[in-house]
Scaffold this motif. Structure first.
Motif, PDB file in Angstrom:
ATOM      1  N   VAL A 128       0.871  -1.177   0.000  1.00 25.99           N
ATOM      2  CA  VAL A 128       0.000   0.000   0.000  1.00 25.99           C
ATOM      3  C   VAL A 128       0.906   1.224   0.000  1.00 25.99           C
ATOM      4  O   VAL A 128       1.700   1.416   0.924  1.00 25.99           O
ATOM      5  CB  VAL A 128      -0.930   0.036   1.228  1.00 25.99           C
ATOM      6  CG1 VAL A 128      -1.773   1.304   1.216  1.00 25.99           C
ATOM      7  CG2 VAL A 128      -1.828  -1.197   1.252  1.00 25.99           C
ATOM      8  N   ASN A 129       0.789   2.055  -1.048  1.00 25.44           N
ATOM      9  CA  ASN A 129       1.660   3.215  -1.200  1.00 25.44           C
ATOM     10  C   ASN A 129       0.835   4.479  -1.408  1.00 25.44           C
ATOM     11  O   ASN A 129      -0.040   4.519  -2.274  1.00 25.44           O
ATOM     12  CB  ASN A 129       2.598   3.009  -2.391  1.00 25.44           C
ATOM     13  CG  ASN A 129       3.507   4.209  -2.639  1.00 25.44           C
ATOM     14  OD1 ASN A 129       3.127   5.160  -3.314  1.00 25.44           O
ATOM     15  ND2 ASN A 129       4.698   4.160  -2.076  1.00 25.44           N
ATOM     16  N   GLY A 130       1.105   5.493  -0.596  1.00 28.85           N
ATOM     17  CA  GLY A 130       0.487   6.797  -0.796  1.00 28.85           C
ATOM     18  C   GLY A 130      -0.938   6.923  -0.311  1.00 28.85           C
ATOM     19  O   GLY A 130      -1.613   7.915  -0.621  1.00 28.85           O
ATOM     20  N   TYR A 131      -1.431   5.959   0.464  1.00 28.14           N
ATOM     21  CA  TYR A 131      -2.803   6.041   0.972  1.00 28.14           C
ATOM     22  C   TYR A 131      -2.953   7.291   1.838  1.00 28.14           C
ATOM     23  O   TYR A 131      -2.190   7.490   2.789  1.00 28.14           O
ATOM     24  CB  TYR A 131      -3.133   4.791   1.777  1.00 28.14           C
ATOM     25  CG  TYR A 131      -4.469   4.832   2.483  1.00 28.14           C
ATOM     26  CD1 TYR A 131      -5.653   4.970   1.774  1.00 28.14           C
ATOM     27  CD2 TYR A 131      -4.540   4.736   3.872  1.00 28.14           C
ATOM     28  CE1 TYR A 131      -6.867   5.012   2.415  1.00 28.14           C
ATOM     29  CE2 TYR A 131      -5.759   4.768   4.525  1.00 28.14           C
ATOM     30  CZ  TYR A 131      -6.923   4.908   3.795  1.00 28.14           C
ATOM     31  OH  TYR A 131      -8.135   4.955   4.449  1.00 28.14           O
ATOM     32  N   PRO A 132      -3.934   8.172   1.542  1.00 26.99           N
ATOM     33  CA  PRO A 132      -4.036   9.455   2.239  1.00 26.99           C
ATOM     34  C   PRO A 132      -4.878   9.431   3.513  1.00 26.99           C
ATOM     35  O   PRO A 132      -5.030  10.461   4.173  1.00 26.99           O
ATOM     36  CB  PRO A 132      -4.691  10.363   1.191  1.00 26.99           C
ATOM     37  CG  PRO A 132      -5.577   9.432   0.413  1.00 26.99           C
ATOM     38  CD  PRO A 132      -4.855   8.110   0.376  1.00 26.99           C
ATOM     39  N   GLY A 133      -5.442   8.292   3.858  1.00 28.00           N
ATOM     40  CA  GLY A 133      -6.325   8.229   5.018  1.00 28.00           C
ATOM     41  C   GLY A 133      -5.575   8.161   6.336  1.00 28.00           C
ATOM     42  O   GLY A 133      -4.383   7.812   6.385  1.00 28.00           O
TER      43      GLY A 133
END
Length: 308
Positions: free
Chosen positions: A174-179
């Protein structure tokens, strides 16, 4: 050429494929591995009705997937699925709902340009089983776009929840998930072996992972707001069944029973494993750990005991 079943164009410096390729209706394998300059596929790719293997590994400049790919229900190999960054192309490009139609996908899948915007949330609400039924996938990578926008925790969580994979998955990136919080389905990854979470800036703690029986490698990279890997007072927020109650603080279970490699990198606010450090005193920790790498975590002052 009309009877051609296998076409290998790997390593070619082409930007676009010639349109005549879609006339190869007997084509079963199209190998575009390492076509690093390729920016798009033929818009009528859905005419390749016998296509089973669309190999797009290392096609880093591919900008979008044409609409209609979901009609190719025999496709088993699709290394990369790229959502269009350009909103003007949304009408011509394939969305996640088309990916959901490819029931027989197996092996490795990387989804690029995920975003937490209303158009994607609406699409996912219409098809809530994008990945969950793909039991033959063993590796999944989810890459989010970096968008300057006001954070919407509900939308971010909805998109992540809708991307639940099958429980047979072995590898997850998982890369860059903004949550700020990860999806509740993490606890169901009971066969996961390798897990990488990177560049998730708003994440402050992780869902419980210590009970996963086959997890061998855990890589936490550039989680800049992560303060505690397992906040004990928040474990119950993720608990939805008996499995979830096997928390990091439970003395009756081995802590990360199969973990062999642990990487903590560029987590500047990471202070320790638990918010309440006394939770670790009765836990049997990391019985299989052989590799521990900690880099650029200046505030880390506490780690669970592990065998020497």
């Amino acid at each position: 050429m009309i009877h051609l079943r296998y076409l290998d164009l790997s390593g070619n410096p082409i930007k676009r494929l010639p349109n005549w390729i879609v006339k190869l209706q007997n084509l079963e394998t199209l190998d575009l591995n390492y076509c690093q300059f390729l920016v798009e596929l033929p818009r009528d790719i859905k005419k390749l009705i016998n296509l089973r293997h669309l190999i797009l590994a290392n096609c880093d400049n591919l900008a979008w997937i044409p609409r209609g790919l979901g009609e190719l229900t025999h496709v088993r190999t699709l290394n990369t699925f790229v959502l269009s960054e350009n909103k003007s192309m949304l009408r011509d490009s394939a969305g996640l709902s088309e990916l959901g139609k490819l029931k027989d996908l197996r092996g490795v899948l990387k989804i690029k340009n995920l975003r937490c915007e209303q158009d994607m949330v609406s699409e996912l609400n219409d098809d809530c089983a994008v990945l969950k039924e793909k039991r033959h996938l063993y590796s999944l990578a989810l890459y989010w776009m970096h968008i300057e926008r006001e954070n919407n925790d509900a939308e971010e969580r909805d998109v992540m929840e809708a991307l639940q994979p099958h429980s047979s998955l072995k590898e997850l990136v998982v890369n860059g998930y903004p949550g700020a919080r990860f999806a509740s389905w993490f606890h169901s990854l009971t066969n996961i072996v390798n897990l990488t979470l990177s560049d998730c800036d708003r994440c402050q703690h992780l869902p419980p992972l210590d009970h996963l029986p086959f997890l061998k490698s855990l890589d936490l990279n550039e989680l800049r707001n992560l303060e505690h890997i397992s906040a004990e007072d928040m474990v119950k927020d993720f608990a939805s069944d008996e499995t979830m109650m096997m928390s990091a603080a439970s003395p009756s279970t081995t802590f990360f029973p199969s973990l062999e490699s642990l990487y903590l990198r560029m987590c500047p606010n990471l202070k320790g494993w638990w918010r309440n450090e006394t939770a670790s005193t009765s836990v049997s920790s990391f019985p299989c750990l052989s590799t521990l790498s900690i880099c650029d975590c200046p505030n880390l002052t506490f780690m669970p005991l592990y065998p020497i």
